[in-house]
Design an enzyme around this catalytic site. Structure first.
Site, mmCIF file in Angstrom:
data_model
loop_
_atom_site.group_PDB
_atom_site.id
_atom_site.type_symbol
_atom_site.label_atom_id
_atom_site.label_comp_id
_atom_site.label_asym_id
_atom_site.label_seq_id
_atom_site.Cartn_x
_atom_site.Cartn_y
_atom_site.Cartn_z
ATOM 1 N N LYS A 1 7.786 14.042 92.769
ATOM 2 C CA LYS A 1 8.702 15.173 93.706
ATOM 3 C C LYS A 1 8.124 16.368 93.743
ATOM 4 O O LYS A 1 7.101 17.041 92.985
ATOM 5 C CB LYS A 1 10.066 15.249 92.826
ATOM 6 C CG LYS A 1 10.381 13.922 92.829
ATOM 7 C CD LYS A 1 11.980 14.253 92.020
ATOM 8 C CE LYS A 1 12.696 12.783 92.060
ATOM 9 N NZ LYS A 1 12.264 11.824 91.140
ATOM 10 N N HIS B 1 13.840 17.285 91.397
ATOM 11 C CA HIS B 1 13.479 18.324 92.603
ATOM 12 C C HIS B 1 13.541 19.779 91.849
ATOM 13 O O HIS B 1 12.637 20.425 91.810
ATOM 14 C CB HIS B 1 13.659 18.243 93.893
ATOM 15 C CG HIS B 1 13.085 17.079 94.387
ATOM 16 N ND1 HIS B 1 14.006 15.604 94.678
ATOM 17 C CD2 HIS B 1 12.092 16.767 95.240
ATOM 18 C CE1 HIS B 1 13.384 14.971 95.201
ATOM 19 N NE2 HIS B 1 12.018 15.627 95.704
ATOM 20 N N GLY C 1 19.014 17.033 96.138
ATOM 21 C CA GLY C 1 19.520 18.386 95.901
ATOM 22 C C GLY C 1 19.192 19.495 96.585
ATOM 23 O O GLY C 1 19.949 20.396 96.708
#
Length: 171
Positions: free
Chosen positions: A69, A96, A140
């Protein structure tokens, strides 16, 4: 329309695919974004010319080998008024926000201001083939501009001679 199922600490799923994000992670990502937004607002109002004298320059690109990520972050260095972009991935970061939580404190402690998490995705770095592929999105933080991220990586000079590509495909 995609079917979405989620419980408190269970992975977020879309059409049966496990996307590794849960409601706790989404809440933590939102809290980080809100804290930065509030901090950015108060910094502009209360301390527009504050500079930390003993700051370190933070490298703009940090990409661990493998598929991980990543986040795209912008901030203003303490000795400049020009926005700077950062592309960071981190081996072992489950979300993330964990990548952002690695970078943001470094920026804050070194006097960077107006810190914003612009989005995320995934980066695949293959040292043998000398390739980097930037793709996907973050539940997110939203999808980063992979084209901008690629530009940051290229501009850094750390991967001169590498095949660097981006795509909005995949998770």
């Amino acid at each position: 329309m995609a079917k979405t199922e989620q419980t408190e600490n269970q992975p977020h799923t879309v059409d049966g695919a496990n996307c590794t994000t849960n409601s706790h992670d989404l809440a933590e990502a939102a809290k980080l974004q809100a804290r930065l937004s509030q901090q950015n607002s108060s910094t502009r109002q209360n301390q527009p010319d504050q500079i930390i004298a003993n700051h370190h320059i933070i490298q703009t690109v940090f990409i661990d080998e493998g598929a991980h990520k990543y986040v795209l972050v912008s901030a203003i260095p303490p000795s400049s008024s020009q926005q700077q972009h950062f592309v960071y991935s981190k081996y072992g970061a489950p979300y993330h926000r964990n990548v952002a939580e690695f970078l943001v404190p470094q920026l804050e402690s070194n006097g960077y201001s107006d810190i914003r998490i612009l989005g995320g995705g995934r980066i695949y770095r293959d040292d043998v083939e000398r390739k980097i592929k930037i793709f996907g999105y973050s539940y997110g933080f939203g999808r980063a501009s992979h084209e901008l991220s690629m530009g940051v990586v290229v501009k850094s000079g750390k991967f001169d001679g590498w095949d660097i590509t981006w795509s909005n495909d995949g998770y």
